[in-house]
Write an enzyme that holds these catalytic residues in place. Structure first.
Site, short mmCIF file in Angstrom:
data_model
loop_
_atom_site.label_atom_id
_atom_site.label_comp_id
_atom_site.label_asym_id
_atom_site.label_seq_id
_atom_site.Cartn_x
_atom_site.Cartn_y
_atom_site.Cartn_z
N VAL A 220 0.80 -1.22 0.00
CA VAL A 220 0.00 0.00 0.00
C VAL A 220 0.84 1.28 0.00
CG1 VAL A 220 -0.22 0.32 2.51
CG2 VAL A 220 -2.14 0.93 0.99
N TYR A 221 2.15 1.19 0.25
CA TYR A 221 3.00 2.40 0.26
C TYR A 221 3.24 2.88 -1.16
CZ TYR A 221 4.37 0.91 5.04
OH TYR A 221 4.39 0.52 6.36
N SER A 222 2.93 4.10 -1.56
CA SER A 222 2.36 5.19 -0.79
C SER A 222 1.05 5.65 -1.43
CB SER A 222 3.36 6.34 -0.75
OG SER A 222 3.85 6.59 -2.09
N GLU B 185 4.38 1.95 -4.99
CA GLU B 185 5.50 2.81 -5.37
C GLU B 185 6.78 2.44 -4.63
OE1 GLU B 185 1.85 4.83 -6.63
OE2 GLU B 185 2.46 4.01 -4.68
#
Length: 320
Positions: A52-54, A64
């Site tokens: 889930v980052y970012s 990412e």
């Protein structure tokens, strides 16, 4: 480099883990590569990220950070020298979230592709999913371990009750157990972890890698008055500590830092490194200079009397 066992997984890691949430976000790709280069040079070769980052950043969709790490691993030929941890389960949009087996088995392929690797060293449930049976989740991880795509599994943001239940299910069903816990924990916020999670992890031999080890930057000492974090990416988190007790603690942190020829951030990291049962604190940096400062804290030995003063002054939480 001294290393520590990560639970009973068979993995050994340095006593510090770099938080990869900044990669491709507050650290652009060139800076991210420089940070990863310094980690490799110094032997602190443990990096934590998540699918889930970012996603929270405008124009981002998640992945990412993993993609930046993957490009660096390929460019430097460094995969075998790094321990890579990532996570699954947070909302990636379009119904992609949770810990159902079918989703985990799709999500891991996306992470492997972005990381440009054939295996993940530590694959973690990013948050508990009460709607999915624990046995289903652990069975999915079992298949990934047997396929060689994952080496060990961990849990993040689990309560003591749910972690204990997951361990019981793993034992009863002959499934892999969570070998690592990733809780929020720092000198500024101790109660949630120390009350029940710490004794459980120590009893069960579970590794612990703490996030928000510097309390979203508060323990660096750069926020000294109410409103000081306005406009910052973590304003809400930092602001919770900007109260009389928090400011008094920063004064003590300054004193201990001066006594040790160190910075407040280094003292906060050193305290965590010395905490019994804690494998490695996680911290991020957006420049090589910041990273070097943090690594200085990993190497810092605190005077026992100073540690006791910090412990006494920070009991519970510094949140207002």
């Amino acid at each position: 480099m001294d290393v520590r066992p990560l639970g009973r997984s068979g993995l050994s890691v340095p006593p510090f883990c770099f938080g990869g949430n900044v990669f491709g976000w507050t650290a652009d790709e060139a800076t991210s590569f420089a940070l990863l280069d310094r980690l490799l040079e110094t032997g602190f070769t443990f990096v934590d990220t998540a699918d889930v980052y970012s996603r929270w950043a405008p124009g981002h969709q998640g992945g990412e950070s993993e993609a930046v790490i993957g490009r660096w691993l390929k460019d430097r030929g460094a995969r075998d020298r790094m321990t890579i941890a990532t996570k699954v389960g947070m909302d990636m949009g379009d119904g992609r979230k949770g810990l159902k087996a079918s989703y985990i088995e799709r999500a891991v392929e996306d992470s492997l592709r972005r990381l440009q690797t054939d295996r993940i060293d530590l694959y973690q449930s990013h948050a508990d999913d009460a709607e999915t049976p624990l046995a289903e989740t652990l069975a999915a991880y079992d298949r990934l371990i047997r396929a060689g795509k994952v080496r060990a599994i961990g849990a993040s943001n689990y309560s003591a009750a749910r972690l204990r239940e997951a361990l019981a299910v793993a034992g009863r069903e002959n499934l892999p157990r969570y070998e690592c816990l990733q809780p929020g924990y720092s000198l500024a916020d101790r109660e949630d972890y120390e009350a029940e999670l710490e004794p459980l992890c120590r009893e069960e031999g579970i590794g612990v890698i703490s996030y928000f080890s510097l309390a979203a930057g508060f323990l660096t000492g750069k926020y000294r008055q109410s409103g000081a974090a306005a406009g910052r990416a973590r304003e809400a988190r930092v602001s919770a500590y900007l109260n009389p007790r928090g400011f008094a603690f920063l004064d003590l942190l300054d004193t201990v830092a001066r006594e040790h020829g160190a910075t407040p951030a280094q003292v906060a990291i050193a305290w965590l490194v010395e905490r019994p049962g804690l494998t490695a604190p996680i911290a991020s940096a957006t420049s090589v200079a910041q990273l070097d400062e943090v690594l200085g804290g990993v190497r810092l030995a605190l005077d026992p009397a100073a540690s006791a003063r910090l412990e006494e002054a920070s009991r519970g939480s510094l949140k207002g």
